[in-house]
Design a protein around this motif. Structure first.
Motif, PDB file in Angstrom:
ATOM      1  N   LEU A 174       0.831  -1.198   0.000  1.00  0.00           N
ATOM      2  CA  LEU A 174       0.000   0.000   0.000  1.00  0.00           C
ATOM      3  C   LEU A 174       0.870   1.255   0.000  1.00  0.00           C
ATOM      4  CD1 LEU A 174      -2.913   1.146   0.259  1.00  0.00           C
ATOM      5  CD2 LEU A 174      -2.551   1.149   2.740  1.00  0.00           C
ATOM      6  N   ARG A 175       1.921   1.244   0.798  1.00  0.00           N
ATOM      7  CA  ARG A 175       2.832   2.401   0.834  1.00  0.00           C
ATOM      8  C   ARG A 175       3.472   2.627  -0.524  1.00  0.00           C
ATOM      9  NH1 ARG A 175       8.004   2.219   0.791  1.00  0.00           N
ATOM     10  NH2 ARG A 175       8.144   0.112   1.670  1.00  0.00           N
ATOM     11  N   GLU A 176       3.928   1.559  -1.162  1.00  0.00           N
ATOM     12  CA  GLU A 176       4.583   1.705  -2.459  1.00  0.00           C
ATOM     13  C   GLU A 176       3.640   2.314  -3.492  1.00  0.00           C
ATOM     14  OE1 GLU A 176       7.637  -2.105  -1.894  1.00  0.00           O
ATOM     15  OE2 GLU A 176       5.819  -2.306  -3.102  1.00  0.00           O
ATOM     16  N   GLN A 177       2.386   1.890  -3.472  1.00  0.00           N
ATOM     17  CA  GLN A 177       1.416   2.482  -4.393  1.00  0.00           C
ATOM     18  C   GLN A 177       1.068   3.901  -3.952  1.00  0.00           C
ATOM     19  OE1 GLN A 177       0.509   0.966  -7.191  1.00  0.00           O
ATOM     20  NE2 GLN A 177      -0.645   2.764  -7.828  1.00  0.00           N
ATOM     21  N   GLY A 178       1.016   4.102  -2.634  1.00  0.00           N
ATOM     22  CA  GLY A 178       0.697   5.422  -2.099  1.00  0.00           C
ATOM     23  C   GLY A 178       1.739   6.470  -2.404  1.00  0.00           C
ATOM     24  N   GLU A 179       2.979   6.061  -2.633  1.00  0.00           N
ATOM     25  CA  GLU A 179       4.022   7.010  -3.041  1.00  0.00           C
ATOM     26  C   GLU A 179       3.698   7.601  -4.407  1.00  0.00           C
ATOM     27  OE1 GLU A 179       7.513   4.626  -2.816  1.00  0.00           O
ATOM     28  OE2 GLU A 179       7.696   4.785  -0.625  1.00  0.00           O
ATOM     29  N   GLY A 208       6.638  11.499  -0.105  1.00  0.00           N
ATOM     30  CA  GLY A 208       6.059  10.621   0.910  1.00  0.00           C
ATOM     31  C   GLY A 208       4.987   9.736   0.310  1.00  0.00           C
ATOM     32  N   TRP A 209       4.006   9.351   1.117  1.00  0.00           N
ATOM     33  CA  TRP A 209       2.932   8.503   0.601  1.00  0.00           C
ATOM     34  C   TRP A 209       1.619   8.822   1.296  1.00  0.00           C
ATOM     35  CZ3 TRP A 209       0.058   4.592   3.123  1.00  0.00           C
ATOM     36  CH2 TRP A 209       0.466   4.277   4.425  1.00  0.00           C
ATOM     37  N   GLY A 237       7.753   8.295   5.413  1.00  0.00           N
ATOM     38  CA  GLY A 237       6.967   8.727   4.264  1.00  0.00           C
ATOM     39  C   GLY A 237       5.726   9.501   4.673  1.00  0.00           C
ATOM     40  N   ILE A 238       5.093   9.064   5.759  1.00  0.00           N
ATOM     41  CA  ILE A 238       3.921   9.781   6.273  1.00  0.00           C
ATOM     42  C   ILE A 238       4.323  11.193   6.703  1.00  0.00           C
ATOM     43  CG2 ILE A 238       2.259   9.861   8.168  1.00  0.00           C
ATOM     44  CD1 ILE A 238       2.316   6.745   8.078  1.00  0.00           C
ATOM     45  N   ALA A 239       5.437  11.289   7.419  1.00  0.00           N
ATOM     46  CA  ALA A 239       5.906  12.604   7.886  1.00  0.00           C
ATOM     47  C   ALA A 239       6.234  13.522   6.720  1.00  0.00           C
ATOM     48  CB  ALA A 239       7.132  12.422   8.784  1.00  0.00           C
ATOM     49  N   ARG A 240       6.861  12.989   5.661  1.00  0.00           N
ATOM     50  CA  ARG A 240       7.197  13.811   4.501  1.00  0.00           C
ATOM     51  C   ARG A 240       5.935  14.322   3.818  1.00  0.00           C
ATOM     52  NH1 ARG A 240      11.294   9.911   3.636  1.00  0.00           N
ATOM     53  NH2 ARG A 240      10.016   8.859   2.061  1.00  0.00           N
ATOM     54  N   SER A 298       4.065  16.900   6.112  1.00  0.00           N
ATOM     55  CA  SER A 298       4.846  18.132   6.237  1.00  0.00           C
ATOM     56  C   SER A 298       4.619  19.048   5.029  1.00  0.00           C
ATOM     57  CB  SER A 298       6.337  17.812   6.364  1.00  0.00           C
ATOM     58  OG  SER A 298       6.599  17.152   7.584  1.00  0.00           O
ATOM     59  N   ALA A 299       4.419  18.431   3.867  1.00  0.00           N
ATOM     60  CA  ALA A 299       4.145  19.210   2.666  1.00  0.00           C
ATOM     61  C   ALA A 299       2.658  19.584   2.561  1.00  0.00           C
ATOM     62  CB  ALA A 299       4.557  18.406   1.433  1.00  0.00           C
ATOM     63  N   TYR A 300       1.789  18.711   3.049  1.00  0.00           N
ATOM     64  CA  TYR A 300       0.344  18.917   2.899  1.00  0.00           C
ATOM     65  C   TYR A 300      -0.189  19.979   3.852  1.00  0.00           C
ATOM     66  CZ  TYR A 300      -4.653  17.754   2.893  1.00  0.00           C
ATOM     67  OH  TYR A 300      -6.019  17.816   2.806  1.00  0.00           O
ATOM     68  N   LEU A 301       0.303  19.999   5.082  1.00  0.00           N
ATOM     69  CA  LEU A 301      -0.198  20.946   6.068  1.00  0.00           C
ATOM     70  C   LEU A 301       0.311  22.348   5.793  1.00  0.00           C
ATOM     71  CD1 LEU A 301       0.258  18.761   9.287  1.00  0.00           C
ATOM     72  CD2 LEU A 301      -1.880  19.216   8.051  1.00  0.00           C
ATOM     73  N   VAL A 302      -0.529  23.330   6.078  1.00  0.00           N
ATOM     74  CA  VAL A 302      -0.147  24.730   5.864  1.00  0.00           C
ATOM     75  C   VAL A 302      -0.454  25.525   7.120  1.00  0.00           C
ATOM     76  CG1 VAL A 302      -0.532  24.645   3.375  1.00  0.00           C
ATOM     77  CG2 VAL A 302      -2.435  25.266   4.896  1.00  0.00           C
TER      78      VAL A 302
END
Length: 223
Positions: free
Chosen positions: A133-138, A149-150, A211-214, A217-221
């Motif tokens: 799931l993570r690999e596809q989520g990336e 991230g993913w 990956g979740i943190a990356r 970190s980009a999604y939140l504003v």
């Protein structure tokens, strides 16, 4: 063209699965019911006896249901991650598509796995599922949001689709993949450090949580 390609791919997968099922059925018929029942009892009894109860608890009416829940978990999650119907799906099309709901259902099925002594058998297939799931989520994180991230949303299936599929009021759950990945942490805190499932879960946890943190970190504003 995409729809046609998906339909063609699905037909190939179903044909392969059907052949695999019949092959397993033929092998089971050759062994006979007596051998299969004994093998099943021996396998289950060793694992079901990992949990013991005091005399006062053993007499409680809830105990058979507790053991039945353990039996269903071990039956359905040993060898593959559990979906909504698991081994008990009736036919090619089952209720709610027989897929994986990451907005609570998958998590609920595994919450007690380690606590009731069944993590060794049931968690390793889930670790493999979460890695895929993570690999596809990336890919989804970059294609849908343009972020590293993913990410995975409310539902997925055997193809590990991580996008927004289905009714958006349920599917647009941007934290669902991260929530499902918390199962890795649960297992690491329970499992013996020398076990294969602990090692695999820890390896995936480190990559997955980074990956979740990356992504977030980009999604939140700032607001």
């Amino acid at each position: 063209a995409r729809t046609w390609q998906d339909a063609k791919k699905r037909a190939v997968v179903l044909k392969t699965l059907e052949a695999t099922c019949w092959k397993k059925i033929d092998a089971a018929l050759e062994k006979g019911s007596a051998i299969l029942q004994k093998r099943h009892r021996d396998y289950m009894q060793e694992r079901m006896r990992r949990v013991s109860f005091s005399a006062s608890l053993a007499a409680r009416p809830e105990l058979p249901m507790f053991q039945y829940g353990r039996y269903l978990l071990l039956s359905g999650a040993n060898g593959a991650a559990m979906n909504l119907q698991g081994l008990w799906a009736d036919g090619k099309q089952s209720t709610w598509n027989g897929d994986y709901h990451l907005n609570i259902n998958l998590q609920m099925m595994y919450w007690a796995a380690d606590a009731v002594g069944l993590g060794a058998e049931t968690m390793l297939p889930l670790v493999t599922f979460l890695r895929r799931l993570r690999e596809q989520g990336e890919k989804t994180a970059m294609q849908l949001y343009g972020y590293p991230g993913w990410v995975a949303h409310g539902f997925t299936d055997g193809y590990m689709r991580a996008g927004i599929g289905g009714d958006i009021k349920w599917a647009y759950c941007i934290t669902c993949g991260a929530w499902a990945a918390l199962s890795l942490w649960d297992h690491v805190t329970f499992a013996p450090a020398a076990s294969a499932s602990y090692t695999k879960a820890l390896e995936e946890l480190l990559v997955s949580f980074q990956g979740i943190a990356r992504f977030f970190s980009a999604y939140l504003v700032d607001v």
